[in-house]
Write an enzyme that holds these catalytic residues in place. Structure first.
Site, PDB file in Angstrom:
ATOM      1  N   ASP A  66      -4.125 -47.300   8.671  1.00 23.85           N
ATOM      2  CA  ASP A  66      -5.204 -46.300   8.576  1.00 23.85           C
ATOM      3  C   ASP A  66      -5.841 -45.919   9.920  1.00 23.85           C
ATOM      4  O   ASP A  66      -6.642 -44.994   9.983  1.00 23.85           O
ATOM      5  CB  ASP A  66      -6.300 -46.809   7.602  1.00 23.85           C
ATOM      6  CG  ASP A  66      -6.847 -48.192   7.993  1.00 23.85           C
ATOM      7  OD1 ASP A  66      -7.180 -48.978   7.081  1.00 23.85           O
ATOM      8  OD2 ASP A  66      -6.929 -48.493   9.206  1.00 23.85           O
ATOM      9  N   ASN A 124      -2.310 -52.796   8.569  1.00 24.74           N
ATOM     10  CA  ASN A 124      -2.857 -51.550   8.038  1.00 24.74           C
ATOM     11  C   ASN A 124      -2.327 -50.344   8.814  1.00 24.74           C
ATOM     12  O   ASN A 124      -1.941 -50.452   9.975  1.00 24.74           O
ATOM     13  CB  ASN A 124      -4.394 -51.571   8.112  1.00 24.74           C
ATOM     14  CG  ASN A 124      -4.985 -52.680   7.250  1.00 24.74           C
ATOM     15  OD1 ASN A 124      -4.275 -53.242   6.414  1.00 24.74           O
ATOM     16  ND2 ASN A 124      -6.243 -53.005   7.467  1.00 24.74           N
ATOM     17  N   HIS A 149       2.951 -52.292  10.628  1.00 27.36           N
ATOM     18  CA  HIS A 149       3.559 -51.440   9.587  1.00 27.36           C
ATOM     19  C   HIS A 149       3.411 -49.964   9.903  1.00 27.36           C
ATOM     20  O   HIS A 149       3.544 -49.121   9.018  1.00 27.36           O
ATOM     21  CB  HIS A 149       2.948 -51.783   8.212  1.00 27.36           C
ATOM     22  CG  HIS A 149       3.299 -53.167   7.767  1.00 27.36           C
ATOM     23  ND1 HIS A 149       2.608 -53.843   6.796  1.00 27.36           N
ATOM     24  CD2 HIS A 149       4.252 -54.011   8.196  1.00 27.36           C
ATOM     25  CE1 HIS A 149       3.145 -55.045   6.629  1.00 27.36           C
ATOM     26  NE2 HIS A 149       4.144 -55.175   7.480  1.00 27.36           N
ATOM     27  N   THR A 160     -11.245 -52.462   2.957  1.00 28.53           N
ATOM     28  CA  THR A 160     -11.823 -52.171   1.626  1.00 28.53           C
ATOM     29  C   THR A 160     -13.303 -51.823   1.742  1.00 28.53           C
ATOM     30  O   THR A 160     -13.814 -51.012   0.983  1.00 28.53           O
ATOM     31  CB  THR A 160     -11.672 -53.375   0.665  1.00 28.53           C
ATOM     32  OG1 THR A 160     -12.222 -54.537   1.288  1.00 28.53           O
ATOM     33  CG2 THR A 160     -10.209 -53.590   0.296  1.00 28.53           C
ATOM     34  N   PRO A 213      -8.864 -48.927  -1.024  1.00 29.26           N
ATOM     35  CA  PRO A 213      -8.458 -50.065  -1.854  1.00 29.26           C
ATOM     36  C   PRO A 213      -7.321 -50.847  -1.200  1.00 29.26           C
ATOM     37  O   PRO A 213      -6.520 -50.270  -0.456  1.00 29.26           O
ATOM     38  CB  PRO A 213      -7.986 -49.427  -3.165  1.00 29.26           C
ATOM     39  CG  PRO A 213      -7.863 -47.973  -2.921  1.00 29.26           C
ATOM     40  CD  PRO A 213      -8.579 -47.629  -1.660  1.00 29.26           C
ATOM     41  N   ASP A 214      -7.276 -52.166  -1.481  1.00 31.45           N
ATOM     42  CA  ASP A 214      -6.145 -52.930  -0.951  1.00 31.45           C
ATOM     43  C   ASP A 214      -5.010 -52.863  -1.971  1.00 31.45           C
ATOM     44  O   ASP A 214      -4.994 -51.972  -2.837  1.00 31.45           O
ATOM     45  CB  ASP A 214      -6.592 -54.374  -0.624  1.00 31.45           C
ATOM     46  CG  ASP A 214      -6.986 -55.166  -1.874  1.00 31.45           C
ATOM     47  OD1 ASP A 214      -7.641 -56.210  -1.729  1.00 31.45           O
ATOM     48  OD2 ASP A 214      -6.663 -54.705  -2.984  1.00 31.45           O
ATOM     49  N   PHE A 215      -4.041 -53.752  -1.864  1.00 31.91           N
ATOM     50  CA  PHE A 215      -2.854 -53.646  -2.721  1.00 31.91           C
ATOM     51  C   PHE A 215      -2.884 -54.620  -3.886  1.00 31.91           C
ATOM     52  O   PHE A 215      -2.617 -54.240  -5.031  1.00 31.91           O
ATOM     53  CB  PHE A 215      -1.592 -53.920  -1.862  1.00 31.91           C
ATOM     54  CG  PHE A 215      -1.401 -52.905  -0.776  1.00 31.91           C
ATOM     55  CD1 PHE A 215      -1.848 -53.136   0.524  1.00 31.91           C
ATOM     56  CD2 PHE A 215      -0.783 -51.691  -1.060  1.00 31.91           C
ATOM     57  CE1 PHE A 215      -1.693 -52.181   1.522  1.00 31.91           C
ATOM     58  CE2 PHE A 215      -0.605 -50.729  -0.061  1.00 31.91           C
ATOM     59  CZ  PHE A 215      -1.066 -50.978   1.231  1.00 31.91           C
ATOM     60  N   ARG A 216      -3.249 -55.898  -3.598  1.00 36.21           N
ATOM     61  CA  ARG A 216      -3.009 -56.945  -4.608  1.00 36.21           C
ATOM     62  C   ARG A 216      -4.273 -57.508  -5.255  1.00 36.21           C
ATOM     63  O   ARG A 216      -4.176 -58.394  -6.087  1.00 36.21           O
ATOM     64  CB  ARG A 216      -2.180 -58.070  -3.959  1.00 36.21           C
ATOM     65  CG  ARG A 216      -0.793 -57.565  -3.551  1.00 36.21           C
ATOM     66  CD  ARG A 216       0.051 -58.592  -2.792  1.00 36.21           C
ATOM     67  NE  ARG A 216       1.335 -58.007  -2.412  1.00 36.21           N
ATOM     68  CZ  ARG A 216       1.489 -57.229  -1.338  1.00 36.21           C
ATOM     69  NH1 ARG A 216       0.464 -56.947  -0.528  1.00 36.21           N
ATOM     70  NH2 ARG A 216       2.678 -56.697  -1.061  1.00 36.21           N
ATOM     71  N   THR A 258      -6.178 -60.451   4.242  1.00 38.46           N
ATOM     72  CA  THR A 258      -4.756 -60.327   3.928  1.00 38.46           C
ATOM     73  C   THR A 258      -4.344 -61.454   2.988  1.00 38.46           C
ATOM     74  O   THR A 258      -4.824 -62.583   3.104  1.00 38.46           O
ATOM     75  CB  THR A 258      -3.879 -60.346   5.194  1.00 38.46           C
ATOM     76  OG1 THR A 258      -2.492 -60.327   4.807  1.00 38.46           O
ATOM     77  CG2 THR A 258      -4.147 -61.574   6.057  1.00 38.46           C
TER      78      THR A 258
HETATM   79  N1  APR Z   1     -13.294 -59.103   2.677  1.00 38.95           N
HETATM   80  C1  APR Z   1     -12.405 -60.140   2.727  1.00 38.95           C
HETATM   81  N2  APR Z   1     -11.236 -60.150   2.054  1.00 38.95           N
HETATM   82  C2  APR Z   1     -10.955 -59.069   1.303  1.00 38.95           C
HETATM   83  C3  APR Z   1     -11.816 -57.947   1.199  1.00 38.95           C
HETATM   84  C4  APR Z   1     -13.028 -58.005   1.931  1.00 38.95           C
HETATM   85  N3  APR Z   1     -13.921 -56.994   1.904  1.00 38.95           N
HETATM   86  N4  APR Z   1     -11.236 -57.035   0.371  1.00 38.95           N
HETATM   87  C5  APR Z   1     -10.062 -57.558  -0.030  1.00 38.95           C
HETATM   88  N5  APR Z   1      -9.892 -58.779   0.526  1.00 38.95           N
HETATM   89  C6  APR Z   1      -8.730 -59.662   0.444  1.00 38.95           C
HETATM   90  C7  APR Z   1      -8.160 -59.811  -0.928  1.00 38.95           C
HETATM   91  O1  APR Z   1      -8.722 -60.971  -1.526  1.00 38.95           O
HETATM   92  C8  APR Z   1      -6.664 -59.991  -0.667  1.00 38.95           C
HETATM   93  O2  APR Z   1      -6.298 -61.360  -0.604  1.00 38.95           O
HETATM   94  O3  APR Z   1      -7.729 -59.032   1.231  1.00 38.95           O
HETATM   95  C9  APR Z   1      -6.446 -59.372   0.717  1.00 38.95           C
HETATM   96  C10 APR Z   1      -5.601 -58.112   0.681  1.00 38.95           C
HETATM   97  O4  APR Z   1      -4.305 -58.495   0.324  1.00 38.95           O
HETATM   98  P1  APR Z   1      -3.225 -57.361   0.002  1.00 38.95           P
HETATM   99  O5  APR Z   1      -3.801 -56.369  -0.928  1.00 38.95           O
HETATM  100  O6  APR Z   1      -1.948 -58.094  -0.379  1.00 38.95           O
HETATM  101  O7  APR Z   1      -3.011 -56.597   1.383  1.00 38.95           O
HETATM  102  P2  APR Z   1      -2.135 -57.080   2.615  1.00 38.95           P
HETATM  103  O8  APR Z   1      -2.141 -58.562   2.745  1.00 38.95           O
HETATM  104  O9  APR Z   1      -2.587 -56.295   3.788  1.00 38.95           O
HETATM  105  O10 APR Z   1      -0.650 -56.578   2.189  1.00 38.95           O
HETATM  106  C11 APR Z   1       0.353 -56.707   3.173  1.00 38.95           C
HETATM  107  O11 APR Z   1       1.834 -55.454   1.748  1.00 38.95           O
HETATM  108  O12 APR Z   1       2.327 -53.633   0.438  1.00 38.95           O
HETATM  109  C12 APR Z   1       2.452 -54.162   1.690  1.00 38.95           C
HETATM  110  O13 APR Z   1       2.732 -52.916   3.631  1.00 38.95           O
HETATM  111  C13 APR Z   1       1.777 -53.282   2.694  1.00 38.95           C
HETATM  112  O14 APR Z   1       0.627 -53.938   4.702  1.00 38.95           O
HETATM  113  C14 APR Z   1       0.737 -54.198   3.318  1.00 38.95           C
HETATM  114  C15 APR Z   1       1.316 -55.569   3.052  1.00 38.95           C
END
Ligand code: APR
Length: 240
Positions: A105, A103, A120, A27, A32-35, A189
């Site tokens: 990317d 990830n 993934h 991020t 952007p992340d997912f959740r 994550t």
């Molecule tokens: N620093 C620390 N933590 C962060 C930051 C940051 N800069 N930005 C976001 N986060 C945290 C968020 O608080 C969140 O808990 O990273 C986490 C991202 O979680 P998700 O969006 O669920 O992503 P991820 O855990 O990688 O999802 C797993 O879900 O949709 C599938 O295949 C997709 O690989 C993905 C998997």
């Protein structure tokens, strides 16, 4: 001892570090992340993104899949941030054995990491479903609609969609690294997607560090929890 100081000390003492990460690692590179609240899964689309990113949807609605995929899953121009660079530095110093990432990317490799296990898959690897020919990211970026192979077949990204299995070889290698790790750093994550999140259970040491902005299901089991931006935390801990 302050958590950041403890992390720095554990890193300096260890020569068998493994990192396990997710979308939160990228991020700070503008992806952007997912959740998270501003994450992909909280944005409005005709279909829920988790449905679009599924095998069934891919086979039934490839045009819609590729529209979403080009628009939301590719990050042209994204550069590694301090988290990626810090992990590559630890590997060069012989401290870190592997990065295990959810990830797709390719930013860990772009930062110089060499042992990267992509649970993934990756946007940089694409294959024709008919003849198996390999294509790089440009075959998707420089096309519109359904990307076609020279044989006419549909080109599919080597990205694990929902309903699809993970590469067992990658998964087994990840279990090996984690089960042997002295220091396991988990970051960026939500630890909500399996089997990836289940890998943490193979860690047998007593230095499980969790660096995440929001709380996760693993917080109570970690030996050290740091709430913060992982690029800043790892950059600081590794002297970047
Ligand atoms: N620093 C620390 N933590 C962060 C930051 C940051 N800069 N930005 C976001 N986060 C945290 C968020 O608080 C969140 O808990 O990273 C986490 C991202 O979680 P998700 O969006 O669920 O992503 P991820 O855990 O990688 O999802 C797993 O879900 O949709 C599938 O295949 C997709 O690989 C993905 C998997």
């Amino acid at each position: 001892m302050e958590a950041e100081k403890q992390l720095k000390q554990w890193i300096e003492e260890s020569s068998n570090i493994v990192f396990f990460g997710g979308a939160g690692v990228s991020t700070e590179s503008g992806i952007p992340d997912f959740r998270s609240q501003d994450g992909l899964y909280h944005q409005q689309y005709d279909y829920p993104p988790e449905q679009i990113l599924s095998h069934t949807f891919y086979m039934k609605n490839p045009e819609e899949f590729y529209r979403f995929y080009r628009n939301k899953m590719l990050a042209p121009g994204a550069k590694p941030n301090k988290a990626h660079l810090a992990l590559a530095k630890l590997e060069r110093e012989g401290r870190l054995k592997a990065v295990i990432t959810q990830n797709i990317d390719g930013l860990h490799q772009a930062a110089g990491s060499r042992e990267v296990l992509e649970l993934h898959g990756s946007v940089h690897r694409n294959h024709c479903l008919r003849c198996g020919k390999f294509y790089g990211l440009e075959a998707i970026e420089n096309s519109s609609g359904i990307p076609r192979c020279s044989c006419g077949g549909m080109i599919k990204p080597d990205v694990v969609l929902y309903e699809e299995g993970l590469d067992m070889d990658v998964l087994n290698r990840a279990v090996g690294y984690i089960s042997r790790a002295d220091l396991l750093i988990v970051g960026g994550t939500s630890l909500t997607v399996y089997p990836a999140a289940g890998l943490i259970d193979y860690y047998r040491g007593h230095k499980l560090v969790l660096i995440n902005r929001d709380a996760t299901a693993l917080d109570s089991r970690a030996d050290l929890v740091i709430s913060g931006k992982i690029g800043e935390v790892l950059g600081e801990a590794c002297g970047l």
